[in-house]
Design a protein around this motif. Structure first.
Motif, PDB file in Angstrom:
ATOM      1  N   ASN A 159      19.551 -58.152   6.166  1.00  0.00           N
ATOM      2  CA  ASN A 159      20.437 -59.062   5.058  1.00  0.00           C
ATOM      3  C   ASN A 159      20.325 -58.354   3.592  1.00  0.00           C
ATOM      4  N   ARG A 160      19.520 -57.558   2.823  1.00  0.00           N
ATOM      5  CA  ARG A 160      19.340 -57.133   1.974  1.00  0.00           C
ATOM      6  C   ARG A 160      20.283 -56.010   1.713  1.00  0.00           C
ATOM      7  N   HIS A 161      20.571 -55.413   2.899  1.00  0.00           N
ATOM      8  CA  HIS A 161      21.840 -54.201   2.730  1.00  0.00           C
ATOM      9  C   HIS A 161      22.966 -55.042   2.869  1.00  0.00           C
ATOM     10  N   LEU A 162      23.459 -56.136   3.562  1.00  0.00           N
ATOM     11  CA  LEU A 162      24.484 -57.103   3.514  1.00  0.00           C
ATOM     12  C   LEU A 162      24.754 -57.247   1.993  1.00  0.00           C
ATOM     13  N   VAL A 163      23.919 -57.537   1.501  1.00  0.00           N
ATOM     14  CA  VAL A 163      23.934 -58.115  -0.096  1.00  0.00           C
ATOM     15  C   VAL A 163      24.419 -56.718  -0.923  1.00  0.00           C
ATOM     16  N   SER A 164      23.472 -56.005  -0.688  1.00  0.00           N
ATOM     17  CA  SER A 164      23.598 -54.669  -1.556  1.00  0.00           C
ATOM     18  C   SER A 164      25.226 -54.227  -1.310  1.00  0.00           C
ATOM     19  N   TYR A 165      25.694 -54.069  -0.042  1.00  0.00           N
ATOM     20  CA  TYR A 165      27.062 -53.698   0.210  1.00  0.00           C
ATOM     21  C   TYR A 165      28.014 -54.613  -0.660  1.00  0.00           C
ATOM     22  N   GLN A 170      37.644 -55.684  -1.923  1.00  0.00           N
ATOM     23  CA  GLN A 170      36.978 -56.741  -1.093  1.00  0.00           C
ATOM     24  C   GLN A 170      36.767 -56.240   0.352  1.00  0.00           C
ATOM     25  N   ALA A 171      35.546 -56.218   0.671  1.00  0.00           N
ATOM     26  CA  ALA A 171      35.243 -55.633   2.124  1.00  0.00           C
ATOM     27  C   ALA A 171      34.573 -56.682   2.808  1.00  0.00           C
ATOM     28  N   GLU A 191      38.503 -65.714   0.194  1.00  0.00           N
ATOM     29  CA  GLU A 191      38.333 -66.498  -0.961  1.00  0.00           C
ATOM     30  C   GLU A 191      36.815 -66.245  -1.619  1.00  0.00           C
ATOM     31  N   LEU A 192      35.948 -65.739  -0.689  1.00  0.00           N
ATOM     32  CA  LEU A 192      34.477 -65.507  -1.089  1.00  0.00           C
ATOM     33  C   LEU A 192      34.369 -64.212  -2.054  1.00  0.00           C
ATOM     34  N   LYS A 193      33.496 -64.322  -3.098  1.00  0.00           N
ATOM     35  CA  LYS A 193      33.120 -63.362  -3.980  1.00  0.00           C
ATOM     36  C   LYS A 193      31.722 -63.375  -4.130  1.00  0.00           C
ATOM     37  N   PHE A 194      31.174 -62.006  -4.332  1.00  0.00           N
ATOM     38  CA  PHE A 194      29.556 -62.251  -4.569  1.00  0.00           C
ATOM     39  C   PHE A 194      29.555 -62.299  -6.326  1.00  0.00           C
ATOM     40  N   GLU A 245      26.646 -67.576   4.200  1.00  0.00           N
ATOM     41  CA  GLU A 245      27.568 -67.707   3.420  1.00  0.00           C
ATOM     42  C   GLU A 245      28.832 -66.741   3.834  1.00  0.00           C
ATOM     43  N   PHE A 246      28.362 -65.411   3.708  1.00  0.00           N
ATOM     44  CA  PHE A 246      29.690 -64.515   4.163  1.00  0.00           C
ATOM     45  C   PHE A 246      29.822 -64.252   5.405  1.00  0.00           C
ATOM     46  N   THR A 247      29.067 -64.700   6.662  1.00  0.00           N
ATOM     47  CA  THR A 247      29.377 -64.434   8.016  1.00  0.00           C
ATOM     48  C   THR A 247      29.383 -65.682   8.917  1.00  0.00           C
ATOM     49  N   SER A 248      29.343 -66.821   8.226  1.00  0.00           N
ATOM     50  CA  SER A 248      29.495 -68.145   9.057  1.00  0.00           C
ATOM     51  C   SER A 248      31.137 -68.260   9.692  1.00  0.00           C
ATOM     52  N   ARG A 249      32.162 -67.808   8.721  1.00  0.00           N
ATOM     53  CA  ARG A 249      33.336 -68.100   9.238  1.00  0.00           C
ATOM     54  C   ARG A 249      33.662 -66.911  10.317  1.00  0.00           C
ATOM     55  N   TYR A 250      34.816 -67.470  10.986  1.00  0.00           N
ATOM     56  CA  TYR A 250      35.084 -66.353  12.127  1.00  0.00           C
ATOM     57  C   TYR A 250      35.671 -65.084  11.474  1.00  0.00           C
TER      58      TYR A 250
END
Ligand code: 5CA
Length: 450
Positions: free
Chosen positions: A175-181, A191-192, A229-232, A251-256
């Protein structure tokens, strides 16, 4: 930097071998030169952007608490025999023998190498958690290298490896890596989108790829449009806070959002039709959790709290550093050339002298150059005796986000012209104000690097 003294071999003709815009523009802007199929030399402008991207990656990894190291490019095959991947990896691995007849290979990834470092030096659970990473050249003998740096055989990659006592801790590292990415790509103006993917030869069940949407992308992707529409953004995050990191992942992976490898028509059909999208994307990173796959095979254990040896839980996490140049250009260009986002631009602004040789114009340009440099900015001053049209075309091609144009007429009124490459809008203002404006624009893009 003065353009007359720089090495910027721009091409007038569009190279015929390049099929996609980023490859064409990188060749035309004199950023790279192919030396063999899928292998490139990085010329000064390309090398500068590569370093900028690398520094942002370092900055965000260090911020997340990960520790940089450097491992060798050539590895001994013995480690890969221990994990069982020497045979399994297949034709993509470039194998060679040294003069003693020992089997060697050019690193395609480094799970074995880093596990070997870990088992040699870490023996207690008290030394965990630990995440080591490097930014290093990799080689994969791709069957079809193409699109320039996008699918190279030699490419530059950040590869990070976490070592944790429990699955729960290792998932926190994931999860930490996901946030840092998320932070890393946004700083590059991209936007990735994290998408559920397939783990391939790295192994494991949990894996997300990060995709930049682009028509020329090699991956087919399916997603719920809400995800775009999501932005960190500028949120603060405490990387030791497990719940906070987990919440960002949710938040970033719950949508398809899936690549074609894991696409599930039935699940996709649950997304309201108006929000269902299929598109193409460029994979700019991937994170994996694979548990004890390598630690079991290679005997990487630590002494647990009860004194018994336990294999460590691991994951690996990659960013395609050289591929990112292509991805950024695909996402940000127009018919005249590249448009660099401020975070990665090779020079902060161009200076164009409309009348080279005119004493006043030359002096004004030199003064601008000196004051920008004194404030820590890097201008590229086109001081060549060329027509203004040619100078503008070169600046547009190489994509610096800001340009200051200096000419005798403006100077009579005490002004220069500051132009945005992205919008094409210009304003006339005194040179000191133009400098101050650039300082303000670049303030949020300061990078610490290593
Ligand atoms: N060991 C893991 C994580 S460190 C790993 O190797 N992951 S990977 O295979 O997904 O590669 C990480 C990233 O490198 C990819 O997401 C992609 O952006 C980039 N990459 C992979 N192959 C190439 C290639 N042939 N050319 C350019 N970039 C590549």
């Amino acid at each position: 930097m003065r353009l007359s003294r720089y090495f910027l071999p721009v091409l007038k003709e569009t190279p015929s071998e390049a099929q996609i815009v980023s490859h064409r523009l990188m060749l035309r802007a004199g950023m790279i030169k192919q030396s063999a199929a899928g292998i490139y030399s990085w010329l000064p402008l390309g090398f500068k952007v590569l370093r900028k991207i690398e520094n942002i990656v370092h900055d965000e990894q260090v911020r997340a608490g990960h520790i940089p190291i450097q491992m060798p490019i050539l590895q001994s095959a013995d480690l890969w025999r221990e994990s069982g991947r020497y045979e399994a990896y297949g034709e993509e691995m470039l194998r060679m023998k040294d003069r003693q007849g020992r089997d060697m290979l050019y690193t395609p990834t480094a799970e074995e190498l880093v596990t070997d470092i870990f088992r040699a030096h870490v023996s207690s659970y008290k030394d965990l958690p630990l995440t080591l990473y490097q930014i290093q050249w990799k080689f994969r003998d791709e069957i079809r290298p193409r699109f320039g740096v996008m699918r190279g055989r030699e490419f530059y990659m950040k590869d990070g490896y976490n070592f944790d006592l429990t699955k729960e801790d290792a998932l926190h590292a994931y999860n930490r890596h996901l946030v840092s990415y998320l932070r890393t790509y946004e700083r590059m103006g991209l936007q990735a989108i994290p998408m559920r993917a397939d783990s391939g030869p790295i192994g494991g069940d949990d894996t997300h790829e990060f995709l930049v949407l682009a028509e020329t992308g090699e991956s087919e992707v399916f997603y719920d449009s809400e995800i775009t529409e999501l932005k960190f953004g500028n949120r603060e995050i405490d990387y030791d806070d497990k719940a906070a990191c987990r919440a960002v992942l949710e938040e970033f992976t719950s949508r398809y959002a899936r690549t074609d490898e894991t696409h599930d028509e039935a699940k996709f059909a649950e997304v309201p039709e108006a929000r269902r999208r299929s598109a193409r994307g460029i994979e700019v990173g991937q994170i994996f959790y694979f548990g004890t796959k390598y630690s079991d095979a290679m005997g990487a254990t630590v002494q647990g709290p009860d004194g018994k040896p336990v294999p460590v839980h691991m994951g690996s996490h990659g960013i395609g550093v050289s591929r990112l140049l292509g991805a950024i250009i695909e996402a940000s260009h127009d018919e005249n050339g590249i448009i660099w986002p401020e975070g990665v631009t090779p020079f902060h602004c161009g200076i164009i002298n409309l009348k080279q040789g005119d004493e006043e114009a030359d002096a004004a340009c030199a003064a601008l150059e000196a004051s920008l440099e004194a404030l820590g900015l890097e201008p590229l001053y086109d001081d060549r005796k060329e027509r203004a049209g040619g100078k503008f075309a070169t600046m547009d091609l190489i994509g610096l986000p800001w340009r200051i144009t200096v000419g005798p007429r403006g100077l009579k009124n005490g002004v220069v012209e500051l132009t945005s490459r992205r919008t094409g809008e210009s304003e006339e203002l005194p040179p000191e104000e133009a400098v101050q404006k650039l300082v303000d624009i670049y303030q949020p893009h300061k990078v610490k690097g290593l």
